[in-house]
Scaffold this motif. Structure first.
Motif, mmCIF file in Angstrom:
data_model
loop_
_atom_site.group_PDB
_atom_site.id
_atom_site.type_symbol
_atom_site.label_atom_id
_atom_site.label_comp_id
_atom_site.label_asym_id
_atom_site.label_seq_id
_atom_site.Cartn_x
_atom_site.Cartn_y
_atom_site.Cartn_z
ATOM 1 N N LEU A 26 0.808 -1.220 0.000
ATOM 2 C CA LEU A 26 0.000 0.000 0.000
ATOM 3 C C LEU A 26 0.840 1.269 0.000
ATOM 4 O O LEU A 26 0.492 2.255 -0.669
ATOM 5 N N THR A 27 1.949 1.270 0.759
ATOM 6 C CA THR A 27 2.684 2.517 0.994
ATOM 7 C C THR A 27 4.151 2.483 0.598
ATOM 8 O O THR A 27 4.791 3.545 0.512
ATOM 9 N N GLY A 28 4.724 1.292 0.420
ATOM 10 C CA GLY A 28 6.162 1.169 0.206
ATOM 11 C C GLY A 28 6.965 1.114 1.481
ATOM 12 O O GLY A 28 8.183 0.902 1.449
ATOM 13 N N ALA A 29 6.320 1.308 2.633
ATOM 14 C CA ALA A 29 7.022 1.283 3.919
ATOM 15 C C ALA A 29 7.337 -0.146 4.334
ATOM 16 O O ALA A 29 6.729 -1.104 3.848
ATOM 17 N N PHE A 30 8.292 -0.282 5.245
ATOM 18 C CA PHE A 30 8.658 -1.585 5.810
ATOM 19 C C PHE A 30 8.469 -1.476 7.316
ATOM 20 O O PHE A 30 9.399 -1.191 8.069
ATOM 21 N N VAL A 31 7.236 -1.679 7.763
ATOM 22 C CA VAL A 31 6.872 -1.426 9.158
ATOM 23 C C VAL A 31 5.933 -2.505 9.671
ATOM 24 O O VAL A 31 5.301 -3.234 8.901
ATOM 25 N N THR A 32 5.852 -2.586 10.982
ATOM 26 C CA THR A 32 4.807 -3.309 11.682
ATOM 27 C C THR A 32 4.441 -2.456 12.884
ATOM 28 O O THR A 32 5.079 -1.432 13.143
ATOM 29 N N LEU A 92 14.218 -6.970 9.770
ATOM 30 C CA LEU A 92 12.907 -6.907 10.407
ATOM 31 C C LEU A 92 12.327 -5.508 10.250
ATOM 32 O O LEU A 92 13.063 -4.515 10.251
ATOM 33 N N PRO A 93 11.026 -5.393 10.124
ATOM 34 C CA PRO A 93 10.417 -4.079 9.900
ATOM 35 C C PRO A 93 10.557 -3.166 11.107
ATOM 36 O O PRO A 93 10.681 -3.615 12.243
ATOM 37 N N ARG A 94 10.526 -1.880 10.838
ATOM 38 C CA ARG A 94 10.517 -0.893 11.911
ATOM 39 C C ARG A 94 9.227 -1.029 12.718
ATOM 40 O O ARG A 94 8.153 -1.262 12.152
ATOM 41 N N ILE A 95 9.335 -0.900 14.027
ATOM 42 C CA ILE A 95 8.158 -0.980 14.886
ATOM 43 C C ILE A 95 7.587 0.419 15.064
ATOM 44 O O ILE A 95 8.237 1.307 15.620
ATOM 45 N N ALA A 96 6.369 0.607 14.587
ATOM 46 C CA ALA A 96 5.719 1.910 14.634
ATOM 47 C C ALA A 96 4.672 1.949 15.742
ATOM 48 O O ALA A 96 4.172 0.907 16.190
ATOM 49 N N ALA A 97 4.329 3.155 16.172
ATOM 50 C CA ALA A 97 3.203 3.327 17.083
ATOM 51 C C ALA A 97 1.908 3.091 16.314
ATOM 52 O O ALA A 97 1.835 3.282 15.093
ATOM 53 N N CYS A 98 0.887 2.680 17.032
ATOM 54 C CA CYS A 98 -0.402 2.397 16.382
ATOM 55 C C CYS A 98 -1.091 3.675 15.930
ATOM 56 O O CYS A 98 -1.959 3.622 15.039
ATOM 57 N N ASP A 99 -0.750 4.808 16.530
ATOM 58 C CA ASP A 99 -1.361 6.081 16.149
ATOM 59 C C ASP A 99 -0.407 6.926 15.316
ATOM 60 O O ASP A 99 -0.437 8.156 15.361
#
Length: 483
Positions: A158-164, A197-204
């Motif tokens: 969807l975005t090209g990002a590598f996150v969870t 491993l993907p970057r860990i993002a905040a849920c908000d």
């Protein structure tokens, strides 16, 4: 008014809901998914079908809403993993679903480290979680690409990002639950030290933008499905609990900002990371709830889950079911367990079998309620409930009878999507508070216990004895199955 497209990508279906800032749904689109079940504990999904369902339902919901959308939120199924090409985004393997049991071999290999893993992660060493499946995939399917949970792949597409998100990462067995970050020692222990491993993002947090559903939109409100429902149902304070009755049944209780280690065989994970805080929850799992109903449907006992109340016998004839069709989780943690039906006679009819399955699911959840109470140091005073099976009065009443507490049914069928949407609203409005984003709600039904304490205790005692006997019998089988 803030309008959010919230996509709930689940195991059995993908649901897209367009909601306003009061949580009112403006449009809904759904797509059914059918995982592939095979011998040997195989449960897989076609990644292309997952992505197509997200795009299709999202676009249909936006078109039906007929108004501009301000953000896209994504809730995911948690522990399902796949390998994919980070350069092209193309999947390299099937998606290995959280129910898949093939990674039991990886868990057996690491059994000597189980206590250390549990102390660090708050989880149990079990193939349910992400890391064993990731390690199994690397040993058996491919060494190419990256291997992640499905949310990271979908967000990349969807975005090209590598996150969870922090809640999903905490379900991996690769996450130090106290530090709330990846743990290099655990990553090496599972043989995944070379894995990005993907970057860990905040849920908000806004993690990127997408044009998949029309004009460019921010993507925020990323969260694992069960924690999204916990948030939507207003379980914001320690001791508040909910159970989602979906493919499986999942009971979660908020423990506040302390990562309580369960002494009862439950697991501890991040509830969500929002507004700079990271509350935790304990949770227990019933691997087969709606999937047990689908099994009944495939056998011809009911046409659909909507038939449960019409078909189920008014009273049990003594038939009991331990619906361990995909193993048993807390407190047994036996991925090799299989289902047990006992107590049948020549007078047993299909309705009795349906009731036995209903009561078997409720008995497992009631067991989890007791374990949560033990960990919290106080009994639960009520249980909030959501998910498709809450439409069954028979199941909800059995739950109240066996758990001995009122069951409050969430008024919307979209708890997971609404929780993700609330987090997306936080990302768009820095001045919005968490409780304000979630809003107030009233239950659509409240089921009070009708059985006597003695009757419930007798049923629970007999049912537990059947479950334990099934596990002992399974130890005698060469394949290790129960029953």
């Amino acid at each position: 008014m803030t309008v959010v497209l919230a996509v709930d990508q689940g195991t059995s279906a993908t649901k897209a809901v367009v909601v306003d800032d009061t949580g009112h749904p403006l449009a809904l689109a759904e797509a059914e998914l059918r995982p592939r079940y095979a011998d040997g504990g195989v449960v897989e999904q076609d990644p292309a079908a997952l992505l197509a369902s997200v795009l299709d339902t999202g676009r249909r919901a936006v078109a039906e809403a007929g108004r501009p959308v301000d953000a896209v939120a994504l809730a995911n199924q948690g522990e399902t993993v796949l390998a994919w090409d980070r350069a092209t985004g193309e999947p390299l393997t099937p998606a290995i679903v959280w129910q898949d049991r093939r990674a039991a071999t990886e868990c057996a290999r690491l059994a000597g480290h189980a206590e250390r893993i549990a102390a660090r992660t708050g989880l149990v060493l079990d193939p349910y979680f992400s890391a064993p499946k990731m390690a199994w995939l690397r040993r058996n399917l491919t060494a190419d690409g990256v291997v992640t949970t499905v949310d990271s792949w979908l967000l990349h597409r969807l975005t090209g990002a590598f996150v969870t998100d922090a809640a999903t990462a905490s379900r991996s067995l690769l996450f130090d639950v106290d530090r709330a970050d990846w743990d290099p020692e655990l990553i090496d222990l599972f043989g995944l030290g070379a894995e990005p491993l993907p970057r860990i993002a905040a849920c908000d947090e806004i993690v990127g933008t997408t044009r998949a559903f029309g004009p460019e939109l921010p993507v925020a409100g990323i969260v694992v499905d069960q924690q999204a429902a916990l948030l939507a149902e207003g379980c914001l304070d320690a001791g508040e609990a909910k159970c989602t009755y979906g493919t499986g049944a999942f009971l979660l209780a908020n423990t506040g900002t302390t990562a309580v280690r369960s002494a009862s065989g439950l697991t501890t994970s991040v509830a969500w990371r929002a507004r700079g805080r990271t509350p935790y929850c304990v949770d227990g799992q019933v691997y087969t709830a709606a999937s047990a109903v689908r099994w009944l449907t495939d056998l011809g006992f009911v046409r659909s889950a909507g038939d449960l109340d019409a078909v189920a016998a008014a009273e049990s004839d003594g038939t009991l079911c331990v619906p361990a069709l995909a193993g048993l989780a807390a407190p047994w943690w036996r991925p090799d367990a299989t289902a047990t039906l006992t107590g049948m006679t020549l007078s047993t009819r299909p309705g009795h079998l349906v009731r036995a399955v209903i009561e078997g699911v409720a008995a497992q959840v009631a067991t989890l309620c007791d374990l949560v109470a033990a960990d919290l140091g106080a009994p639960l005073t009520r249980l909030r409930a959501d998910g498709g099976l809450t439409r069954s009065r028979s199941l909800m009443q059995a739950q109240a009878d066996l758990a001995r507490i009122p069951v409050e049914v969430y008024p919307s069928a979209h708890a997971t999507a609404l929780g993700a949407a609330a987090l997306a609203r936080l990302a768009l409005d820095p001045g919005l508070g968490l409780r304000e984003a979630v809003g107030e709600w009233k239950p659509s039904a409240v089921h009070e216990p009708e059985w006597s304490d003695d009757r419930a205790a007798h049923f629970r005692g007999v049912w537990t004895a059947v479950a334990e006997a099934g596990l002992r019998t399974g130890d005698l089988h060469p394949a290790g199955g129960a029953g």
